[in-house]
Design a protein around this motif. Structure first.
Motif, PDB file in Angstrom:
ATOM      1  N   GLN A 160       2.980 -10.466  -2.306  1.00 33.32           N
ATOM      2  CA  GLN A 160       4.054  -9.544  -2.672  1.00 33.32           C
ATOM      3  C   GLN A 160       4.571  -9.836  -4.077  1.00 33.32           C
ATOM      4  OE1 GLN A 160       6.877 -10.399   0.503  1.00 33.32           O
ATOM      5  NE2 GLN A 160       6.147  -8.656   1.693  1.00 33.32           N
ATOM      6  N   CYS A 208      -0.800  -7.719  -9.816  1.00 31.28           N
ATOM      7  CA  CYS A 208      -1.466  -7.025  -8.713  1.00 31.28           C
ATOM      8  C   CYS A 208      -2.972  -7.248  -8.770  1.00 31.28           C
ATOM      9  CB  CYS A 208      -1.154  -5.531  -8.762  1.00 31.28           C
ATOM     10  SG  CYS A 208       0.510  -5.080  -8.218  1.00 31.28           S
ATOM     11  N   ARG A 222       6.158   2.851  -2.759  1.00 32.53           N
ATOM     12  CA  ARG A 222       6.776   3.257  -1.497  1.00 32.53           C
ATOM     13  C   ARG A 222       8.275   3.419  -1.716  1.00 32.53           C
ATOM     14  NH1 ARG A 222       7.263  -0.523   1.656  1.00 32.53           N
ATOM     15  NH2 ARG A 222       7.370   0.625   3.618  1.00 32.53           N
ATOM     16  N   LYS A 268       1.444  -6.742   2.076  1.00 30.23           N
ATOM     17  CA  LYS A 268       1.151  -6.748   0.653  1.00 30.23           C
ATOM     18  C   LYS A 268       1.793  -5.550  -0.034  1.00 30.23           C
ATOM     19  CE  LYS A 268      -3.253  -9.245   0.546  1.00 30.23           C
ATOM     20  NZ  LYS A 268      -4.651  -9.201   0.033  1.00 30.23           N
ATOM     21  N   GLY A 269       2.378  -5.784  -1.207  1.00 30.45           N
ATOM     22  CA  GLY A 269       2.949  -4.681  -1.949  1.00 30.45           C
ATOM     23  C   GLY A 269       3.985  -5.116  -2.965  1.00 30.45           C
TER      24      GLY A 269
END
Length: 218
Positions: A30, A165, A175, A190-191
């Protein structure tokens, strides 16, 4: 045409002393975006972190002029989220040390502003030039006026996020849920997230339309 590549040679190294972070390498799943609630001097943030023994820090700080300061390797970690096992238990989720599993980025910014008689003030009473004010169409966490993220900061943050990333295999997909408590964050999914994703009492980063546009473009 903008460059998609981060020039790592231009990152300013202001490394924290031993004991100010955890020299324990870990896989990263993350990225968390924060802002400092302070002035635009990224190196000043690193100096402050070096002056105490709290081990509260992020790997990177982005100054108002777009300078990226690195405080320790992104493989290592420090406390930057302020959450504990109870935050997971209230959601029926097992505890994960997300501080260890994530890379934190601090953006130098005063945060929310108050308007009084046509003038704008930060939370310590400093008057802010109107050219540095972003006014949201819809108030966020009770505030409509916020200190502006500069174009240089947004571009530097973009390049840094893309680099991280790609380095750690973290999805770049945007998101809209990242602006409030987000169970995907607590699950360790993950993000890219914001401090708001895990802390209801925090307001960093705020949903600046220009920052959102950048994140959507990744």
């Amino acid at each position: 045409m903008r460059s998609n590549k981060l020039d790592i040679q231009k990152i300013v190294q202001h490394r924290l002393k031993k004991g100010q972070f955890f020299e324990e390498a870990s896989d990263k799943t993350q990225i968390y975006l924060h802002h400092t609630a302070g002035n635009g001097n990224a190196e000043g943030v690193a100096r402050y972190w070096n002056s105490n023994d709290s081990r509260i820090a992020t790997a990177f700080v982005v100054g108002e002029n777009g300078t990226i300061v690195q405080c320790f390797s992104s493989k290592h970690w420090a406390w930057h989220l302020g959450i504990d096992s109870q935050d997971f238990a209230t959601r029926g989720l097992p505890y994960k040390n997300l501080n260890k599993l994530s890379v934190g980025i601090e953006v130098c910014n005063w945060g929310m502003l108050k308007e009084k008689n046509g003038k704008y003030f930060n939370y310590v009473g400093g008057e802010i030039n109107p050219s540095y004010v972003t006014t949201l169409e819809t108030p966020y966490k009770g505030y409509k006026h916020w200190y502006k993220y500069t174009d240089a900061q947004i571009e530097a943050t973009r390049q840094l996020v893309v680099y991280l990333c790609e380095t750690y295999g973290i999805p770049k997909a945007y998101r809209k849920e990242i602006w409030s408590l987000d169970n995907e964050a607590f699950r360790g999914t993950k993000g890219i997230y914001t401090h708001n994703s895990v802390r209801k009492d925090k307001a960093d980063i705020y949903p600046c339309p220009r920052m959102i546009k950048m994140l959507q473009s990744l």
